[in-house]
Design a protein around this motif. Structure first.
Motif, PDB file in Angstrom:
ATOM      1  N   TYR A  16       2.259  51.632  85.320  1.00 35.88           N
ATOM      2  CA  TYR A  16       0.982  50.895  84.995  1.00 35.88           C
ATOM      3  C   TYR A  16       1.021  49.425  85.375  1.00 35.88           C
ATOM      4  O   TYR A  16       1.954  48.690  85.654  1.00 35.88           O
ATOM      5  N   ARG A 321      -6.788  44.665  85.983  1.00 32.54           N
ATOM      6  CA  ARG A 321      -5.697  44.591  85.069  1.00 32.54           C
ATOM      7  C   ARG A 321      -4.384  43.972  86.002  1.00 32.54           C
ATOM      8  O   ARG A 321      -4.032  44.142  86.954  1.00 32.54           O
ATOM      9  N   VAL A 337       2.458  51.052  77.601  1.00 28.10           N
ATOM     10  CA  VAL A 337       1.421  51.911  77.644  1.00 28.10           C
ATOM     11  C   VAL A 337       1.120  52.673  76.520  1.00 28.10           C
ATOM     12  O   VAL A 337      -0.075  52.967  76.130  1.00 28.10           O
ATOM     13  N   GLU A 339       1.353  51.728  73.468  1.00 24.49           N
ATOM     14  CA  GLU A 339       0.863  50.921  72.615  1.00 24.49           C
ATOM     15  C   GLU A 339      -0.690  50.621  73.077  1.00 24.49           C
ATOM     16  O   GLU A 339      -1.603  50.823  72.268  1.00 24.49           O
ATOM     17  N   LEU A 340      -0.859  50.590  74.422  1.00 24.92           N
ATOM     18  CA  LEU A 340      -2.231  50.220  74.690  1.00 24.92           C
ATOM     19  C   LEU A 340      -3.073  51.540  74.605  1.00 24.92           C
ATOM     20  O   LEU A 340      -4.322  51.467  74.284  1.00 24.92           O
ATOM     21  N   LYS A 341      -2.615  52.719  74.680  1.00 28.94           N
ATOM     22  CA  LYS A 341      -3.433  54.199  74.265  1.00 28.94           C
ATOM     23  C   LYS A 341      -3.704  53.848  72.992  1.00 28.94           C
ATOM     24  O   LYS A 341      -4.809  54.478  72.742  1.00 28.94           O
ATOM     25  N   ARG A 343      -4.073  51.207  70.985  1.00 27.14           N
ATOM     26  CA  ARG A 343      -4.871  50.107  70.683  1.00 27.14           C
ATOM     27  C   ARG A 343      -6.012  49.781  71.426  1.00 27.14           C
ATOM     28  O   ARG A 343      -7.068  48.986  71.268  1.00 27.14           O
TER      29      ARG A 343
END
Ligand code: GDD
Ligand code: MG
Length: 344
Positions: A16, A321, A337, A339-341, A343
Motif C-alpha cells: 500500500y 495517497r 491496511v 485498520e484503514l479497511k 475506518r
C-alpha cells in the motif's frame, strides 16, 4: 508434461498505497516495464508446456492483460492459497491428466539458474511423488517467510524434517542458526500427491466434494481460509526440499526494494529501480532529490520527492495517497491496511 500454475490472487497489502484492493501488486510494474505477473508468466514458459494462472473472482477480468495466452483458473471465493491450489490442481488434473505442476507466486524476483532448478524439482516430483519445496539459504531472520528443516541429503533433494510457517523473530533467529532453509514459496507436485496431502488437512472436505463432482461454488462454502503453508505443508510427512541455488527475492514489502539495486548480479535488471550514491532506491515513476538523506526507498507514480536529513525510511506516493514508514517496520503496513479497511 510440466504445467506451470502461477498464483495471482493475493492483494499485496504491504505494498500500500501502490497496491489497493482493486489493483494488487502482481498487476503493478515495480521492477522494469512489465508487471510482476507478466514477468512471472514469461519465466513460467521457460519451464512448462502449459501455463495456468490462479486468481480470485475480483481479479479475473484483469489477468488476460498480463498473461494473454495463459489459461485462467478462478476459484469461486477468495480463501487464500490452500483452497485455491486444491481447486486449481483438481482442474489441471481434469484438463491435462498426469503431469507435474510447478507453482509460481507472482511476487518474486529471480535470476541465475532458475529454470534449471525448476526442471530438477519437476523431475524429483515425478520420481518421488512427494511435495517438492525449494529451499533458499537465509541471509537474515526474516519473519515473513516459511522455514524448512532438512533431513539427510539424498543427492538432488532432502526429505523435509519439519516445515514452520512465519515464525516470530526469536524462533527465526534459531532456525537460521540451525541451518534451516527459507521456503521459496515455489512448489512442484503431481496432482495426486497434492490432493492426497490435502486429504489429511483442514481442506479434506473440499477435496472430497470436488472428487464427488459437487458444484465448485457449493464445495467452497464452509471451506476455511488457510494458506497452503499452514494448511498442508506444516502437516504433511510427504515433502522434500530441493536447494534453490538461484537469485531469489520476495517483493512483498517496501524494504524489499532496498535489495533490488542495479548491478546486484543474477538475472533480471532493474530498469527503473535506481540506486544513488547515498543509498536512495527509487521505484516506479519518481524523481528524487536528497540533502543529507541516506538509505531511503522512494516509490511513486509520476511524482517528485525531496528528502532532507532523513534515513532508513520508505516514502511512497501513489494516486492521492502518501505512506511514510521506517524500513524496519515495513511489515506493519499490513496492519495499517486492515485498520484503514475498518475506518476508511
Ligand atoms: N489464487 C489465489 N488466491 N492466489 C493467492 C491468494 C488467493 O486467495 N492469496 C495469495 N495468493 C497468491 C499471491 O498473489 C502470491 O503470488 C502468492 O499467492 C503467495 O502469497 P503471499 O501473500 O505473497 O505469500 P507470502 O509471501 O506471505 O508467503 C509465502 O511465500 C513465501 C516466500 O515468498 C509462503 O509460501 C512462505 O512460506 C514463503 O516463505
Ligand atoms: Mg509473497
Amino acid at each position: 508434461p510440466v504445467v506451470a500454475l502461477v498464483l495471482a490472487g493475493g492483494t499485496g497489502s504491504r505494498l500500500y498505497p501502490a497496491s489497493r484492493s482493486d489493483r494488487p501488486k502482481q498487476f503493478l510494474s515495480l521492477v522494469g516495464e512489465d508487471s510482476l505477473l507478466a514477468r512471472t508468466v514469461d519465466r513460467a514458459r521457460d519451464v512448462a508446456d502449459e501455463v495456468f494462472v490462479s486468481t480470485r473472482p475480483a481479479f479475473a477480468a484483469d489477468v488476460p492483460d498480463h498473461a494473454p495466452d495463459a489459461e485462467v483458473v478462478v476459484e469461486p471465493a477468495a480463501k487464500d492459497t490452500g483452497p485455491a491450489l486444491v481447486y486449481a490442481t483438481h482442474r489441471i488434473r481434469d484438463a491435462v491428466g498426469d503431469c507435474v505442476v510447478v507453482v509460481l507466486p507472482s511476487d518474486h524476483r529471480v535470476g541465475g539458474a532458475f529454470a534449471d532448478v525448476m526442471r530438477r524439482g519437476a523431475r524429483v516430483a515425478a520420481e518421488t511423488d512427494a511435495l517438492v519445496t525449494f529451499g533458499v539459504e537465509p541471509t537474515r531472520p526474516d519473519t515473513g517467510y516459511g522455514y524448512i528443516e532438512p533431513g539427510a541429503s539424498r543427492g538432488d533433494y532432502a526429505p523435509v524434517a519439519a516445515f514452520h510457517e512465519k515464525p516470530d523473530a526469536e524462533t527465526a533467529r534459531a532456525y537460521v542458526d540451525a541451518g534451516h532453509y527459507w521456503n521459496a514459496g515455489i512448489f512442484a507436485w503431481t496432482p495426486d500427491a497434492l490432493l492426497a496431502a490435502a486429504r489429511d488437512s483442514p481442506l479434506s472436505d473440499l477435496v472430497a466434494d470436488l472428487a464427488a463432482g459437487v458444484d465448485a461454488e457449493r464445495a467452497f462454502e464452509g471451506v476455511p481460509a488457510v494458506s497452503v503453508d499452514y494448511g498442508v505443508m506444516e502437516r504433511t510427512a510427504n515433502a522434500v526440499v530441493v536447494p534453490a541455488s538461484f537469485e531469489w527475492d520476495d517483493l512483498g514489502s517496501w524494504d524489499a526494494f532496498d535489495r533490488v539495486r542495479d548491478g546486484d548480479g543474477g538475472g533480471e535488471t532493474t530498469d527503473d529501480g535506481e540506486s544513488a550514491d547515498d543509498g536512495t532506491v527509487s521505484v516506479g515513476d519518481v524523481t528524487v532529490r536528497t540533502l543529507d538523506a541516506a538509505d531511503n526507498v522512494v516509490a511513486g507514480d509520476d511524482v517528485h520527492v525531496s528528502l532532507v536529513g532523513v534515513s532508513d525510511l520508505a516514502v511512497v506516493s501513489w494516486d492521492d495517497r502518501v505512506l511514510v514508514v521506517p524500513k524496519d517496520r515495513a511489515q506493519d503496513v499490513r496492519t495499517l491496511v486492515d485498520e484503514l479497511k475498518r475506518r476508511g
